[in-house]
Design a protein around this motif. Structure first.
Motif, PDB file in Angstrom:
ATOM      1  N   GLY A  55     -21.425 -15.148   1.843  1.00 38.82           N
ATOM      2  CA  GLY A  55     -21.182 -15.026   0.302  1.00 38.82           C
ATOM      3  C   GLY A  55     -22.471 -15.504  -0.188  1.00 38.82           C
ATOM      4  N   LEU A  56     -23.577 -16.074   0.456  1.00 40.36           N
ATOM      5  CA  LEU A  56     -24.913 -16.086  -0.129  1.00 40.36           C
ATOM      6  C   LEU A  56     -25.840 -14.765   0.166  1.00 40.36           C
ATOM      7  N   ALA A  57     -25.611 -14.024   1.187  1.00 40.23           N
ATOM      8  CA  ALA A  57     -26.248 -12.801   1.515  1.00 40.23           C
ATOM      9  C   ALA A  57     -25.547 -11.539   0.423  1.00 40.23           C
ATOM     10  N   ALA A  58     -24.389 -11.660   0.227  1.00 41.38           N
ATOM     11  CA  ALA A  58     -23.874 -10.781  -0.728  1.00 41.38           C
ATOM     12  C   ALA A  58     -24.540 -11.112  -2.190  1.00 41.38           C
ATOM     13  N   ALA A  95     -21.901  -6.132  -0.271  1.00 40.06           N
ATOM     14  CA  ALA A  95     -22.681  -5.907  -1.614  1.00 40.06           C
ATOM     15  C   ALA A  95     -23.109  -4.391  -2.005  1.00 40.06           C
ATOM     16  N   GLU A  96     -23.176  -3.624  -0.741  1.00 45.48           N
ATOM     17  CA  GLU A  96     -23.412  -2.170  -1.100  1.00 45.48           C
ATOM     18  C   GLU A  96     -22.263  -1.569  -1.682  1.00 45.48           C
ATOM     19  N   ASN A 146     -27.770  -9.617  -6.691  1.00 42.13           N
ATOM     20  CA  ASN A 146     -28.422 -10.095  -7.950  1.00 42.13           C
ATOM     21  C   ASN A 146     -29.676  -9.152  -7.787  1.00 42.13           C
ATOM     22  N   GLU A 147     -30.114  -8.940  -6.783  1.00 46.71           N
ATOM     23  CA  GLU A 147     -31.431  -7.993  -6.751  1.00 46.71           C
ATOM     24  C   GLU A 147     -31.188  -6.671  -7.346  1.00 46.71           C
ATOM     25  N   MET A 148     -29.948  -6.228  -7.231  1.00 50.47           N
ATOM     26  CA  MET A 148     -29.424  -4.916  -7.681  1.00 50.47           C
ATOM     27  C   MET A 148     -29.312  -5.101  -9.231  1.00 50.47           C
ATOM     28  N   GLY A 149     -29.421  -6.370  -9.777  1.00 54.21           N
ATOM     29  CA  GLY A 149     -29.388  -6.243 -11.227  1.00 54.21           C
ATOM     30  C   GLY A 149     -27.991  -6.959 -11.821  1.00 54.21           C
TER      31      GLY A 149
END
Length: 495
Positions: free
Chosen positions: A164-167, A479-480, A172-175
Motif C-alpha cells: 500500500g505504501l509503495a502504491a 500503481a502503473e 502521488n508522484e504521478m500527481g
C-alpha cells in the motif's frame, strides 16, 4: 568498478551484530552499521559482471531469481566504492521506494543470485543498500516528492503495509490525490506491528511516513474499511480503490484442547508485544515471562517469536517444525542462481543458542494434541516425530511410531502461515478469490484488476504470503496500471 580486483583481494564481511546475551536485554536493533573503509572494500567486491543476475527479478524454471524490484545493484556498488553516496542514493531510489525496510528485513534473494556466489561468498548487497539509504537520511538527501502538477483523480488504498505504501508513493508522484486507510492506530501495517523492533525500529517506519505525508499523501488511521467506511462511500469519493490488506487470516491447528488459554496466533503475540513497547513492555496482554514457550512453525515469523520470547525472559523457548533441517550446501535441485535453501542460524536462533545452550529448533516434529491444565490454560503438547519419504514417486510426510513426546508448555504460538485475506472485507467488496483464497485478478502474474470495476489488488492479498520486497514490487506495478486506467478514463471524458 572503482577497484577492479576487489572480488579477488577482499573476503566477504557481514555487518557486526551486538552480543546475543546483551542484546536480548533490550529491544534495540541488533545489527551494527559498517564503517567507511569496510564499505569501500565490500562494495568493490562487486564484479560488474556481464549478466548481473542479482537484479533480474525474473522467474527461472519456476523459481524467482534476483531482486524483485530490479535494483541497479552493480551501479550503486560502484558508486559506493567511489564514495559517491548521493549518486548511489539516486540510483537506488529509482527502483526501490523503501530501501530502509528491505535493507533490514529482506532475506536478500539478490545475494543468492550474485555471480560471485557461484564459487565464493556473495557481495554484501543488503548491507550496502541499507547504508546508502541511511546516509541519505543522515545528510538530508531524502526529501518529500511533491508533484509539480496535480490531476483531479483520487485513489483510496486500503492497507498501509509495504504494498500500500509503495502504491501510494508512486501514484502521488504521478500527481494523483492518494488517501491510505489503516485500521490500526499507526501506518505501516506489517512493518509497524508485525516485525519486532530488534529487526526494524519503529522510528524508521515513522521517518518514512513523515516524508510521505510531506509529499501530500493522506493517512486515515483507526478506520476499518467495510466497517467504519463502506464500499459505497469509497466509490462516491474516489475514482479507484486498491486493496492492499495483506494475507492476515492465520492458518490454525484444529487439535484437541485448542480452545485452552495460552494458545495464540504468532501475529497476535508479536503485535501485542510491539505495541506494549510504546507504553510499558511489562504491560502486554500476552507475555512469555517465566513461561515454557513453544512455537509451532518456522519461517521469519517463528524466528521473531523466539527472539521476542527471549526478551520477555521466557523460562524456555522451543520451536517445532515438521520439515528436516536444511542442508549446509546447495543441493542439485537448488542450483545457482536460485535463492539458496541452506541452513542458516537466524538472529533469534543464535540468541536461543547462546542463552539456552541449544538451538531452539526441533525438526521433523508434529503436534498431536494440546493438554489442558485444571485452570483451563495449556499445560503441555503431545508430539510425534515424522519423516519425509517417497511413496509412488511423491514425497510425503509419515509419522514414526514410538516417538511420542510430551513437552511442558505455558504459552503456545502458532506460526504456520496464513490462508489469505480476511473474508469479511472480500465479501463487503464482492471480490472473487482464487483456489488459494487470494484476491482474484484478471492475470495472476501480470494484471491487478479484480472482478469489480475500479477495484485493484496488490501485495500479499493478491500474491499470497510473501516478502516485503515483493510487496513493494506489487505496489509499484499496481500503481502503473491504475495510472494507465485513470489516464485513459480522462481521455474518454475529454472525448
Amino acid at each position: 568498478m572503482g577497484y577492479l580486483k576487489g572480488f579477488m583481494d577482499f573476503s566477504r564481511k557481514d555487518q557486526d551484530v551486538r552480543d546475543p546475551i546483551e542484546r536480548i536485554k533490550n529491544w534495540e536493533e541488533y545489527v551494527v552499521r559498517f564503517d567507511d573503509d569496510e564499505l569501500k572494500r565490500q562494495s568493490s567486491r562487486c564484479m560488474d559482471c556481464g549478466t548481473p543476475f542479482c537484479h533480474t527479478g525474473a522467474e527461472w524454471d519456476g523459481a524467482n531469481v534476483g531482486c524483485p524490484v530490479n535494483n541497479f545493484i552493480p551501479e550503486w556498488n560502484e558508486l559506493v566504492s567511489e564514495e559517491n553516496w548521493q549518486e548511489a542514493l539516486k540510483r537506488l531510489e529509482e527502483t526501490n521506494n523503501f530501501p530502509e525496510f528491505t535493507g533490514r528485513v529482506c532475506p536478500a534473494p539478490c545475494e543468492g543470485s550474485c555471480t560471485l556466489a557461484i564459487n565464493d561468498d556473495p557481495v554484501t548487497i543488503k548491507s550496502i543498500e541499507n547504508e546508502i539509504i541511511e546516509r541519505g537520511f543522515d545528510n538530508g538527501w531524502v526529501e518529500a516528492k511533491v508533484p509539480t502538477r496535480r490531476t483531479d483523480k483520487r485513489v483510496a488504498i486500503v492497507g498501509s503495509g509495504p504494498a500500500g505504501l509503495a502504491a501510494a508513493d508512486q501514484l502521488n508522484e504521478m500527481g494523483h490525490h492518494v488517501t491510505v486507510y489503516e485500521r490500526d492506530d499507526r501506518p505501516g501495517g506489517l512493518l509497524m506491528y508485525g516485525i519486532p523492533n530488534m529487526k526494524l525500529e519503529k522510528d524508521t517506519v515513522d521517518r518514512r511516513i513523515k516524508v510521505m505525508k510531506e509529499s501530500g499523501i493522506e493517512f486515515v488511521c483507526n478506520t476499518e474499511v467495510g466497517v467504519d467506511v463502506t464500499r459505497d462511500e469509497l466509490n462516491r469519493d474516489y475514482d479507484v480503490v486498491i486493496m492492499c490488506t495483506g494475507a492476515q487470516d492465520p492458518r490454525d491447528v484444529p487439535l484437541e484442547n485448542r480452545e485452552s488459554s495460552g494458545i495464540h496466533f504468532a501475529m497476535d503475540y508479536l503485535k501485542a508485544s510491539t505495541k506494549a513497547l510504546e507504553t510499558d513492555p511489562k504491560n502486554t496482554p500476552i507475555t512469555a515471562e517465566g513461561k515454557n514457550v513453544i512455537v509451532i512453525g518456522g519461517g521469519d515469523t517463528g524466528a521473531d517469536c523466539v527472539a521476542t520470547a527471549l526478551r520477555q525472559n521466557a523460562k524456555r523457548v522451543v520451536q517445532f517444525g515438521k520439515h528436516p533441517a536444511s542442508p549446509e550446501e546447495r543441493t542439485s535441485d537448488n542450483p545457482w542462481p536460485e535463492f539458496p535453501m541452506t541452513f542458516k542460524l537466524d538472529y533469534g536462533y543464535k540468541e536461543g543458542l547462546e542463552s539456552q545452550g541449544e538451538d531452539p529448533r526441533k525438526y521433523e516434529v508434529l503436534t498431536q494434541r494440546f493438554e489442558q491444565g485444571e485452570d483451563g490454560n495449556v499445560a503441555a503438547l503431545h508430539t510425534l516425530n515424522v519423516e519425509k519419504v517417497y511413496e509412488d514417486g511423491k514425497l510425503v510426510t509419515k509419522e514414526i511410531p514410538g516417538t511420542e513426546q510430551v513437552w511442558d508448555a505455558d504459552l503456545v504460538l502458532i506460526a504456520i502461515g496464513f490462508l489469505g485475506p480476511e473474508q469479511e472485507i472480500l465479501e463487503h467488496f464482492n471480490l472473487q478469490t482464487d483456489e488459494r483464497g487470494r484476491i482474484w485478478t484478471l492475470d495472476g502474474s501480470k494484471d491487478y484488476c479484480t472482478n469489480e470495476q475500479g477495484i485493484y489488488a496488490a501485495g500479499d492479498a493478491r500474491r499470497g504470503q510473501s516478502l516485503v520486497v515483493w510487496a513493494i514490487r506489487e505496489g509499484r506495478e499496481v500503481a502503473e496500471q491504475v495510472h494507465e486506467y485513470l489516464t485513459e478514463e480522462s481521455k474518454m471524458n475529454i472525448v
